[in-house]
Design a protein around this motif. Structure first.
Motif, PDB file in Angstrom:
ATOM      1  N   TYR A  19      53.374  24.414  54.644  1.00 49.49           N
ATOM      2  CA  TYR A  19      53.872  25.667  55.215  1.00 49.49           C
ATOM      3  C   TYR A  19      52.700  26.555  55.655  1.00 49.49           C
ATOM      4  O   TYR A  19      52.733  27.134  56.748  1.00 49.49           O
ATOM      5  N   GLU A  20      51.684  26.668  54.831  1.00 53.17           N
ATOM      6  CA  GLU A  20      50.523  27.493  55.177  1.00 53.17           C
ATOM      7  C   GLU A  20      49.839  26.979  56.440  1.00 53.17           C
ATOM      8  O   GLU A  20      49.425  27.771  57.297  1.00 53.17           O
ATOM      9  N   ILE A  21      49.728  25.653  56.575  1.00 48.54           N
ATOM     10  CA  ILE A  21      49.125  25.059  57.775  1.00 48.54           C
ATOM     11  C   ILE A  21      49.979  25.404  58.998  1.00 48.54           C
ATOM     12  O   ILE A  21      49.459  25.855  60.026  1.00 48.54           O
ATOM     13  N   ALA A  22      51.288  25.197  58.892  1.00 47.73           N
ATOM     14  CA  ALA A  22      52.185  25.480  60.015  1.00 47.73           C
ATOM     15  C   ALA A  22      52.154  26.958  60.379  1.00 47.73           C
ATOM     16  O   ALA A  22      52.083  27.319  61.560  1.00 47.73           O
ATOM     17  N   ASP A  23      52.188  27.819  59.377  1.00 44.51           N
ATOM     18  CA  ASP A  23      52.171  29.260  59.610  1.00 44.51           C
ATOM     19  C   ASP A  23      50.886  29.673  60.328  1.00 44.51           C
ATOM     20  O   ASP A  23      50.919  30.436  61.287  1.00 44.51           O
ATOM     21  N   GLY A  24      49.761  29.147  59.881  1.00 46.03           N
ATOM     22  CA  GLY A  24      48.476  29.467  60.520  1.00 46.03           C
ATOM     23  C   GLY A  24      48.370  28.889  61.919  1.00 46.03           C
ATOM     24  O   GLY A  24      47.915  29.568  62.854  1.00 46.03           O
ATOM     25  N   ALA A  25      48.806  27.644  62.084  1.00 44.97           N
ATOM     26  CA  ALA A  25      48.699  26.983  63.385  1.00 44.97           C
ATOM     27  C   ALA A  25      49.600  27.628  64.433  1.00 44.97           C
ATOM     28  O   ALA A  25      49.277  27.635  65.614  1.00 44.97           O
ATOM     29  N   HIS A  26      50.734  28.158  63.999  1.00 44.29           N
ATOM     30  CA  HIS A  26      51.682  28.764  64.934  1.00 44.29           C
ATOM     31  C   HIS A  26      51.594  30.289  64.969  1.00 44.29           C
ATOM     32  O   HIS A  26      52.437  30.942  65.594  1.00 44.29           O
ATOM     33  N   ALA A  27      50.594  30.862  64.305  1.00 39.08           N
ATOM     34  CA  ALA A  27      50.444  32.320  64.281  1.00 39.08           C
ATOM     35  C   ALA A  27      50.338  32.863  65.702  1.00 39.08           C
ATOM     36  O   ALA A  27      49.592  32.344  66.530  1.00 39.08           O
ATOM     37  N   GLY A  28      51.127  33.875  65.988  1.00 39.78           N
ATOM     38  CA  GLY A  28      51.099  34.504  67.304  1.00 39.78           C
ATOM     39  C   GLY A  28      51.872  33.750  68.378  1.00 39.78           C
ATOM     40  O   GLY A  28      51.920  34.194  69.513  1.00 39.78           O
ATOM     41  N   GLN A  29      52.458  32.607  68.023  1.00 38.57           N
ATOM     42  CA  GLN A  29      53.232  31.844  68.995  1.00 38.57           C
ATOM     43  C   GLN A  29      54.714  32.225  68.878  1.00 38.57           C
ATOM     44  O   GLN A  29      55.206  32.479  67.783  1.00 38.57           O
ATOM     45  N   PHE A  30      55.379  32.238  70.011  1.00 35.90           N
ATOM     46  CA  PHE A  30      56.803  32.559  70.050  1.00 35.90           C
ATOM     47  C   PHE A  30      57.535  31.504  70.859  1.00 35.90           C
ATOM     48  O   PHE A  30      56.987  30.958  71.814  1.00 35.90           O
ATOM     49  N   ARG A  31      58.758  31.235  70.472  1.00 32.80           N
ATOM     50  CA  ARG A  31      59.603  30.307  71.212  1.00 32.80           C
ATOM     51  C   ARG A  31      60.225  31.043  72.392  1.00 32.80           C
ATOM     52  O   ARG A  31      60.232  32.272  72.430  1.00 32.80           O
ATOM     53  N   GLU A  32      60.768  30.280  73.331  1.00 32.37           N
ATOM     54  CA  GLU A  32      61.437  30.904  74.482  1.00 32.37           C
ATOM     55  C   GLU A  32      62.585  31.800  74.057  1.00 32.37           C
ATOM     56  O   GLU A  32      62.980  32.700  74.782  1.00 32.37           O
ATOM     57  N   SER A  33      63.114  31.563  72.870  1.00 31.87           N
ATOM     58  CA  SER A  33      64.219  32.380  72.364  1.00 31.87           C
ATOM     59  C   SER A  33      63.742  33.758  71.916  1.00 31.87           C
ATOM     60  O   SER A  33      64.551  34.647  71.683  1.00 31.87           O
ATOM     61  N   GLY A  34      62.426  33.911  71.757  1.00 31.49           N
ATOM     62  CA  GLY A  34      61.858  35.176  71.321  1.00 31.49           C
ATOM     63  C   GLY A  34      61.482  35.196  69.844  1.00 31.49           C
ATOM     64  O   GLY A  34      60.770  36.083  69.394  1.00 31.49           O
ATOM     65  N   ASP A  67      55.207  19.900  64.572  1.00 34.20           N
ATOM     66  CA  ASP A  67      54.723  20.318  65.893  1.00 34.20           C
ATOM     67  C   ASP A  67      53.244  20.711  65.904  1.00 34.20           C
ATOM     68  O   ASP A  67      52.685  20.945  66.974  1.00 34.20           O
ATOM     69  N   VAL A  68      52.627  20.785  64.749  1.00 34.32           N
ATOM     70  CA  VAL A  68      51.246  21.279  64.660  1.00 34.32           C
ATOM     71  C   VAL A  68      50.274  20.432  65.482  1.00 34.32           C
ATOM     72  O   VAL A  68      49.546  20.965  66.318  1.00 34.32           O
ATOM     73  N   PRO A  69      50.221  19.096  65.304  1.00 39.65           N
ATOM     74  CA  PRO A  69      49.245  18.319  66.082  1.00 39.65           C
ATOM     75  C   PRO A  69      49.557  18.292  67.579  1.00 39.65           C
ATOM     76  O   PRO A  69      48.662  18.191  68.401  1.00 39.65           O
ATOM     77  N   GLU A  70      50.820  18.405  67.933  1.00 39.94           N
ATOM     78  CA  GLU A  70      51.206  18.372  69.341  1.00 39.94           C
ATOM     79  C   GLU A  70      50.863  19.696  70.032  1.00 39.94           C
ATOM     80  O   GLU A  70      50.415  19.713  71.167  1.00 39.94           O
ATOM     81  N   ASP A  71      51.071  20.811  69.329  1.00 38.41           N
ATOM     82  CA  ASP A  71      50.839  22.127  69.915  1.00 38.41           C
ATOM     83  C   ASP A  71      49.412  22.648  69.716  1.00 38.41           C
ATOM     84  O   ASP A  71      49.011  23.598  70.380  1.00 38.41           O
ATOM     85  N   ASN A  72      48.693  22.057  68.782  1.00 41.15           N
ATOM     86  CA  ASN A  72      47.328  22.508  68.448  1.00 41.15           C
ATOM     87  C   ASN A  72      46.417  21.294  68.280  1.00 41.15           C
ATOM     88  O   ASN A  72      45.767  21.122  67.260  1.00 41.15           O
ATOM     89  N   THR A  73      46.371  20.463  69.302  1.00 38.78           N
ATOM     90  CA  THR A  73      45.696  19.167  69.226  1.00 38.78           C
ATOM     91  C   THR A  73      44.234  19.268  68.807  1.00 38.78           C
ATOM     92  O   THR A  73      43.782  18.479  67.971  1.00 38.78           O
ATOM     93  N   LYS A  74      43.505  20.217  69.360  1.00 38.95           N
ATOM     94  CA  LYS A  74      42.072  20.309  69.044  1.00 38.95           C
ATOM     95  C   LYS A  74      41.832  20.840  67.641  1.00 38.95           C
ATOM     96  O   LYS A  74      40.979  20.347  66.918  1.00 38.95           O
ATOM     97  N   GLU A  75      42.572  21.863  67.255  1.00 40.39           N
ATOM     98  CA  GLU A  75      42.396  22.470  65.935  1.00 40.39           C
ATOM     99  C   GLU A  75      42.995  21.617  64.819  1.00 40.39           C
ATOM    100  O   GLU A  75      42.487  21.581  63.713  1.00 40.39           O
ATOM    101  N   TRP A  76      44.104  20.932  65.115  1.00 45.39           N
ATOM    102  CA  TRP A  76      44.821  20.168  64.097  1.00 45.39           C
ATOM    103  C   TRP A  76      45.125  18.745  64.561  1.00 45.39           C
ATOM    104  O   TRP A  76      46.285  18.377  64.745  1.00 45.39           O
ATOM    105  N   PRO A  77      44.085  17.915  64.735  1.00 37.49           N
ATOM    106  CA  PRO A  77      44.376  16.505  65.034  1.00 37.49           C
ATOM    107  C   PRO A  77      45.045  15.866  63.817  1.00 37.49           C
ATOM    108  O   PRO A  77      44.969  16.387  62.698  1.00 37.49           O
ATOM    109  N   ILE A  78      45.697  14.762  64.033  1.00 38.97           N
ATOM    110  CA  ILE A  78      46.431  14.103  62.963  1.00 38.97           C
ATOM    111  C   ILE A  78      45.512  13.751  61.784  1.00 38.97           C
ATOM    112  O   ILE A  78      45.946  13.757  60.629  1.00 38.97           O
ATOM    113  N   THR A  79      44.235  13.510  62.062  1.00 33.41           N
ATOM    114  CA  THR A  79      43.289  13.202  60.973  1.00 33.41           C
ATOM    115  C   THR A  79      43.109  14.385  60.028  1.00 33.41           C
ATOM    116  O   THR A  79      42.922  14.202  58.823  1.00 33.41           O
ATOM    117  N   LYS A  80      43.199  15.587  60.551  1.00 34.07           N
ATOM    118  CA  LYS A  80      43.079  16.776  59.708  1.00 34.07           C
ATOM    119  C   LYS A  80      44.329  16.964  58.847  1.00 34.07           C
ATOM    120  O   LYS A  80      44.232  17.407  57.696  1.00 34.07           O
TER     121      LYS A  80
END
Length: 186
Positions: A19-34, A67-80
């Motif tokens: 959860y902490e990884i997802a929260d940090g990786a998606h910080a400041g991101q919004f879905r089209e729904s708002g 969605d973390v590796p797909e949306d944040n490929t450089k910061e969160w590659p699958i190896t991380k």
């Protein structure tokens, strides 16, 4: 989660770290729904637990970071993900991502490969996460779009995810159909 696992257990710690990884990786991101993007992986995990009775900490953790590796490929590659969580969480997350097929130039061919992969060889954990993912996408109150957008979003649900759900005993099949119907009826 705490109702399933003991406080401070390794299982709870795995899920909290995810959860902490997802929260940090998606910080400041919004879905089209708002809504804040973090709401999406949280809902995918909740759908897994509530609708499908998931108690597997690997599956729940992978749902949170799906969605973390797909949306944040450089910061969160699958190896991380592997380093921070586990090999199993990373492998499950990797099965959920289309980026595995980025080497295929044609978008249609890439999508076909992804869906065939889910239908034929993906582990059940990954299939359940993708079905929960699409269920949440389907019930999200998106901003109004034109008919072409709705068709583009509903076609994969009807043509791919519902048959995949049917193959796996109908898990979330009715929810996916209801979501597609509601979107198209808007």
């Amino acid at each position: 989660v705490r109702a399933i696992f003991a406080y401070a257990s390794p299982e709870t710690q795995l899920i909290e770290t995810a959860y902490e990884i997802a929260d940090g990786a998606h910080a400041g991101q919004f879905r089209e729904s708002g809504e804040a993007y973090i709401e999406h992986p949280k809902m995918v995990a909740i759908i897994l637990m509530e609708y499908l009775g998931a108690t597997d900490p690997v599956e729940i953790a992978a749902a949170l970071v799906h969605d973390v590796p797909e949306d944040n490929t450089k910061e969160w590659p699958i190896t991380k993900i592997h380093e921070r969580l586990s090999r199993e969480v990373a492998a499950t997350t990797d099965w959920c991502n289309r980026r595995r097929f980025d080497h295929i130039e044609s978008v249609d061919a890439r999508d076909t490969a992804f869906f065939n992969n889910l239908l034929m060889v993906a582990p059940l954990r990954a299939v359940r996460i993708k079905l929960a993912d699409q269920t949440h996408n389907g019930i999200t109150p998106w901003r109004l779009h034109d008919d072409a957008w709705i068709t583009r979003k509903c076609a994969p649900i009807r043509n791919h995810y519902i048959p995949i759900a049917r193959k796996h005993g109908g898990i979330l099949q009715h929810e996916l159909a209801a979501a597609a119907n509601a979107r198209e009826a808007r």
